[in-house]
Design a protein around this motif. Structure first.
Motif, PDB file in Angstrom:
ATOM      1  N   LYS A 106       0.857  -1.183   0.000  1.00  0.00           N
ATOM      2  CA  LYS A 106       0.000   0.000   0.000  1.00  0.00           C
ATOM      3  C   LYS A 106       0.892   1.232   0.000  1.00  0.00           C
ATOM      4  O   LYS A 106       2.098   1.145   0.287  1.00  0.00           O
ATOM      5  N   PRO A 107       0.353   2.409  -0.341  1.00  0.00           N
ATOM      6  CA  PRO A 107       1.187   3.613  -0.441  1.00  0.00           C
ATOM      7  C   PRO A 107       1.997   3.907   0.811  1.00  0.00           C
ATOM      8  O   PRO A 107       3.158   4.330   0.727  1.00  0.00           O
ATOM      9  N   GLU A 108       1.406   3.673   1.963  1.00  0.00           N
ATOM     10  CA  GLU A 108       2.095   3.973   3.226  1.00  0.00           C
ATOM     11  C   GLU A 108       3.402   3.194   3.365  1.00  0.00           C
ATOM     12  O   GLU A 108       4.331   3.641   4.054  1.00  0.00           O
ATOM     13  N   ASP A 109       3.486   2.049   2.719  1.00  0.00           N
ATOM     14  CA  ASP A 109       4.708   1.233   2.795  1.00  0.00           C
ATOM     15  C   ASP A 109       5.871   1.874   2.053  1.00  0.00           C
ATOM     16  O   ASP A 109       7.027   1.477   2.230  1.00  0.00           O
ATOM     17  N   GLY A 123       4.246   9.231  -1.107  1.00  0.00           N
ATOM     18  CA  GLY A 123       5.015   9.482   0.113  1.00  0.00           C
ATOM     19  C   GLY A 123       6.479   9.115   0.026  1.00  0.00           C
ATOM     20  O   GLY A 123       7.199   9.137   1.029  1.00  0.00           O
ATOM     21  N   LYS A 178      -4.445   7.883  -3.844  1.00  0.00           N
ATOM     22  CA  LYS A 178      -3.359   8.801  -3.462  1.00  0.00           C
ATOM     23  C   LYS A 178      -2.910   9.673  -4.623  1.00  0.00           C
ATOM     24  O   LYS A 178      -2.546  10.838  -4.452  1.00  0.00           O
ATOM     25  N   ALA A 230       6.639   5.110   2.283  1.00  0.00           N
ATOM     26  CA  ALA A 230       7.030   6.343   2.970  1.00  0.00           C
ATOM     27  C   ALA A 230       8.541   6.454   3.112  1.00  0.00           C
ATOM     28  O   ALA A 230       9.207   5.535   3.618  1.00  0.00           O
TER      29      ALA A 230
END
Length: 327
Positions: free
Chosen positions: A154-157, A179, A297, A159
């Motif tokens: 997922k996008p948060e990974d 991110g 995102k 960062a």
């Protein structure tokens, strides 16, 4: 044949008994396009009975993709095969074809990109920058992320990860939206950058990841299918005009044939190469990332991108996509 090409074909020709076209590209041995461009040269020479010879300079021998585009513009080089985003340094709207999470499938993209939607953009490239499309689009592949060792679902990974991107604004905007830190690096230097861990990851189509052996120095492959890469075959306007009408027609027809063949072979090899990567045991493949989360995102980034491309161009493309989808 598009209105644009029909207009270019009407240019006054300066017949010659024999002409040599210098064709520089970035593809290396082992890549399908490398063989297809050689096939194009052979077929054109045969059909024109030697009146037109295409001399191929592969593997960035004459410069990086962006350099080759500039050389075609100036007439220092006759032909090249850049991706659409590379030409955005001349006409920003060329990037639109590679919009993140823009297309549902290849058929949809091909229908829109071969249609009239891009004619004003090609016309600008021809009129202002002396570059004529010989083949507007050939399939190169869906781009996916690879990483040194972090599993990204997922996008948060992503960062704070440093991700290599091509030197084009659309990639910078996309990776920032996830991110991560976009890090432009020339294509020829990507393997070394991954090997030395100058960056934490990169993104490319499966055939590129395989043929350039990026998977050997990347522990994770995330099948994000975030972007469709389309390449083109282009020629300098004056070089095209110097060909006889008959030989221009031959060049266009043969370019169309190798483009179609490249697309078919590339799509087939995409599957077999992915299985080879899987069997190598060097790379963990994440088949089910949260594509909806990535798409959400990146959606806000389109406001900035549309301003760069031209809001009228972007609206025309979105309308064309909606029409193809029956909406």
């Amino acid at each position: 044949m598009s209105i644009l090409l029909a207009g270019v074909l009407a240019l006054a020709a300066v017949p010659a008994t024999a002409q040599t076209l210098r064709f520089g590209h970035a593809n290396a041995p082992g890549e399908i396009a490398y063989d297809m461009f050689n096939e194009l040269a052979e077929n054109v020479k045969t059909r024109t009975k030697g009146a037109v010879t295409i001399r191929i300079f592969p593997s960035e021998q004459l410069g990086k993709e962006a350099d080759l585009v500039q050389q075609v513009k100036s007439g220092a080089l006759d032909m090249s095969a850049p991706s659409m985003p590379v030409m955005s340094s001349l006409v920003p709207a060329m990037e639109m074809a590679s919009g993140p999470f823009l297309w549902n499938d290849w058929k949809e993209a091909e229908t829109v990109l071969r249609g009239p939607t891009f004619d004003p953009i090609w016309a600008e490239l021809t009129d202002k920058h002396n570059i004529v499309p010989v083949s507007k689009i050939l399939y190169w592949g869906w781009r996916n992320f690879t990483f040194t060792n972090k599993e990204v679902r997922k996008p948060e990974d992503m960062a704070n990860l440093k991700v290599r991107v091509p030197e084009s604004p659309i990639w910078v905007e996309m990776v920032k939206a996830f991110g991560a830190a976009p890090t432009p690096i020339p294509f020829g230097e990507v393997y070394t950058a991954l090997q030395q861990k100058t960056v934490d990851g990169q993104e490319n189509p499966i055939p590129t990841i395989y043929s350039r052996k990026f998977y050997e120095v990347q522990g994770v492959l995330t099948m994000s299918r975030h972007m469709l890469q389309n390449n083109t075959i282009v020629i300098n306007k004056a070089s095209f005009a110097k060909l006889s009408p008959e030989n221009r027609k031959v060049l266009i027809e043969e370019a169309a044939k190798v483009s179609a063949k490249n697309t078919e072979l590339q799509q087939g090899r995409e599957k077999s190469m992915l299985e080879e990567i899987r069997k190598s045991g060097k790379t963990r493949i994440i088949d089910d990332p949260d594509r909806a989360a990535f798409q959400a995102k990146v959606e806000p980034a389109y406001a900035n991108l549309a301003t760069r491309w031209g809001n009228d161009h972007y609206k025309r493309m979105k309308d064309a996509i909606a029409k193809v989808r029956g909406k």
